[in-house]
Design an enzyme around this catalytic site. Structure first.
Site, PDB file in Angstrom:
ATOM      1  CB  CYS A 105     -41.640 -59.383  11.495  1.00  0.00           C
ATOM      2  SG  CYS A 105     -41.137 -59.210  13.179  1.00  0.00           S
ATOM      3  CB  THR A 152     -39.838 -57.538  16.222  1.00  0.00           C
ATOM      4  OG1 THR A 152     -40.844 -56.654  15.743  1.00  0.00           O
ATOM      5  CG2 THR A 152     -39.829 -57.513  17.743  1.00  0.00           C
TER       6      THR A 152
HETATM    7  P1  5GP Z   1     -46.270 -63.727   7.896  1.00  0.00           P
HETATM    8  O1  5GP Z   1     -47.470 -64.598   7.636  1.00  0.00           O
HETATM    9  O2  5GP Z   1     -46.036 -62.780   6.788  1.00  0.00           O
HETATM   10  O3  5GP Z   1     -45.065 -64.520   8.262  1.00  0.00           O
HETATM   11  O4  5GP Z   1     -46.615 -62.890   9.206  1.00  0.00           O
HETATM   12  C1  5GP Z   1     -47.704 -62.016   9.245  1.00  0.00           C
HETATM   13  C2  5GP Z   1     -47.752 -61.340  10.600  1.00  0.00           C
HETATM   14  O5  5GP Z   1     -46.569 -60.563  10.842  1.00  0.00           O
HETATM   15  C3  5GP Z   1     -48.873 -60.327  10.726  1.00  0.00           C
HETATM   16  O6  5GP Z   1     -50.134 -60.899  10.896  1.00  0.00           O
HETATM   17  C4  5GP Z   1     -48.397 -59.503  11.925  1.00  0.00           C
HETATM   18  O7  5GP Z   1     -48.711 -60.112  13.150  1.00  0.00           O
HETATM   19  C5  5GP Z   1     -46.884 -59.528  11.753  1.00  0.00           C
HETATM   20  N1  5GP Z   1     -46.385 -58.259  11.197  1.00  0.00           N
HETATM   21  C6  5GP Z   1     -46.850 -57.561  10.136  1.00  0.00           C
HETATM   22  N2  5GP Z   1     -46.101 -56.470   9.911  1.00  0.00           N
HETATM   23  C7  5GP Z   1     -45.148 -56.446  10.849  1.00  0.00           C
HETATM   24  C8  5GP Z   1     -44.078 -55.548  11.156  1.00  0.00           C
HETATM   25  O8  5GP Z   1     -43.822 -54.564  10.486  1.00  0.00           O
HETATM   26  N3  5GP Z   1     -43.323 -55.861  12.242  1.00  0.00           N
HETATM   27  C9  5GP Z   1     -43.590 -56.965  13.008  1.00  0.00           C
HETATM   28  N4  5GP Z   1     -42.832 -57.166  14.080  1.00  0.00           N
HETATM   29  N5  5GP Z   1     -44.552 -57.846  12.729  1.00  0.00           N
HETATM   30  C10 5GP Z   1     -45.327 -57.587  11.662  1.00  0.00           C
END
Ligand code: 5GP
Length: 345
Positions: A186, A188
């Site tokens: 992400c 953001t």
């Molecule tokens: P991780 O477990 O990889 O740290 O986080 C997974 C979460 O990141 C997902 O369930 C979703 O809420 C968030 N996420 C997935 N793709 C994106 C993206 O492209 N941008 C953002 N801001 N959040 C994402």
């Protein structure tokens, strides 16, 4: 004048769980299953509340087959066709209790979701997922879905503050997805400056949800089984991960071979790769808020599942929790400046 909240908000990396006297003899004595009855759907769920994210490389039918065997949950990505759903449901009836069908708020999303849920009986969970769960449009969409599916358990998000958790629960959601910006792919926080440290978000949102007999998912930011344990310790009812489940056989996404090594493509759902794939490119008026990475190939996800469950059982024995439900009651977090010894990393 802008407000500044001076109280320090924390992430998983800022704390450790303090060990406590325990009467547990072995990790084997720890029960990771939870039974939960949901506020609005009135449905009862029993399972190990660790979830694979509804990202299109992670929330796959192949992932669900393996995770479900261990009692874990998979939120399916929203790009499967109804025909693919029907085939999966016929061949894997035992998995259905551990999966959710997902929807965004885009054009045609409600119709697609309704068609799938009508065609496939036995899927009791709906995951309504948008990057910004604060919009009134999202609340109205949630109300529409609740009216159409009064007995389905609805997951809704993402948000990071108590007042919006309450609003979503009162608008018909059962489980609120918590996390803005902590995800492994992400961007953001870099693109917008918006976010909330995930451990504090989970503590505060769990408190708000539980006050209304709702539940939450800690979504994103877990990099290792220890982070999953911290999320449960902070009060999460479910923990969702993308990156930890990435790079496996069961993931969708291109397998790349270079210099004798294998990698699997993994990308954010707001990355330019995902937008090219599903929306024909990044729209003029926005920037991508996700990145794509090549994850070293990790083989069967079963190994990772066992690693997570083993870590969780061990965390419970360290703090004296006989079951996962007890973990937040036994959790004391210690703020720290360093977590691990990096000499050999
Ligand atoms: P991780 O477990 O990889 O740290 O986080 C997974 C979460 O990141 C997902 O369930 C979703 O809420 C968030 N996420 C997935 N793709 C994106 C993206 O492209 N941008 C953002 N801001 N959040 C994402």
């Amino acid at each position: 004048m802008p407000n500044i909240v001076n109280e320090v908000k924390l992430d998983f990396k800022d704390v450790l769980l303090r060990p406590k006297r325990s009467t547990l003899r072995s990790r084997n004595d720890v029960d990771l299953y939870r039974e939960i009855t949901f506020k609005n759907s009135k449905q009862t769920y029993k399972g190990v509340p660790v979830m694979a994210s509804n990202m299109d490389t992670i929330g796959t039918f192949e992932m669900a087959k393996v995770l479900s065997k261990h009692g874990l949950f998979t939120t399916m990505h929203k790009y499967y066709t109804t025909e693919e759903w029907i085939k999966f449901a016929e061949e894997n009836p035992d998995c259905l209790k551990n999966i959710a069908a997902s929807s965004g708020t885009g054009k045609g999303d409600f119709e697609r979701l309704s068609e799938i849920l009508k065609a496939v009986t036995g899927v009791n969970f709906i995951c309504l997922d948008v990057a910004n769960g604060y919009s009134q449009h999202f609340v109205e969409y949630l109300r529409q879905v609740r009216a159409a599916f009064p007995t389905h358990t609805i997951i809704a998000g993402n948000v990071v503050t108590g007042e919006m958790v309450e609003e979503l629960i009162l608008s018909g959601a059962d489980i609120i997805k918590v996390g803005i910006g902590p995800g492994s792919v992400c961007t953001t926080r870099i693109k917008t400056g918006v976010g909330y440290p995930q451990l504090s978000a989970v503590i505060e949102c769990a408190d708000a949800a539980h006050g209304l007999k709702g539940h939450i998912i800690a979504d994103g930011g877990c990099t290792c089984p220890g982070d999953v344990a911290k999320a449960f310790g902070a009060g999460a009812d479910f923990v969702m991960a993308g990156g930890m489940f990435a790079g496996h056989e069961q993931c969708a996404g291109e397998l790349i071979e270079r210099d004798g090594k294998k990698y699997k493509m993994f990308y954010g759902m707001s990355s330019s790769v995902a937008m090219e794939k599903h929306s024909g490119g990044v729209a003029e008026y926005r920037s991508s808020e996700g990145k794509s990475v090549e994850v070293p190939f990790k083989g069967d996800v079963e190994v990772t599942v066992k690693d997570i469950l083993g870590g969780l059982r061990s965390a419970c024995t360290y703090v004296g929790a006989a079951c996962l439900r007890e973990l937040p009651r036994r959790a004391t977090f210690i703020r720290c400046t360093q977590q691990v010894n990096n000499i050999y990393s």
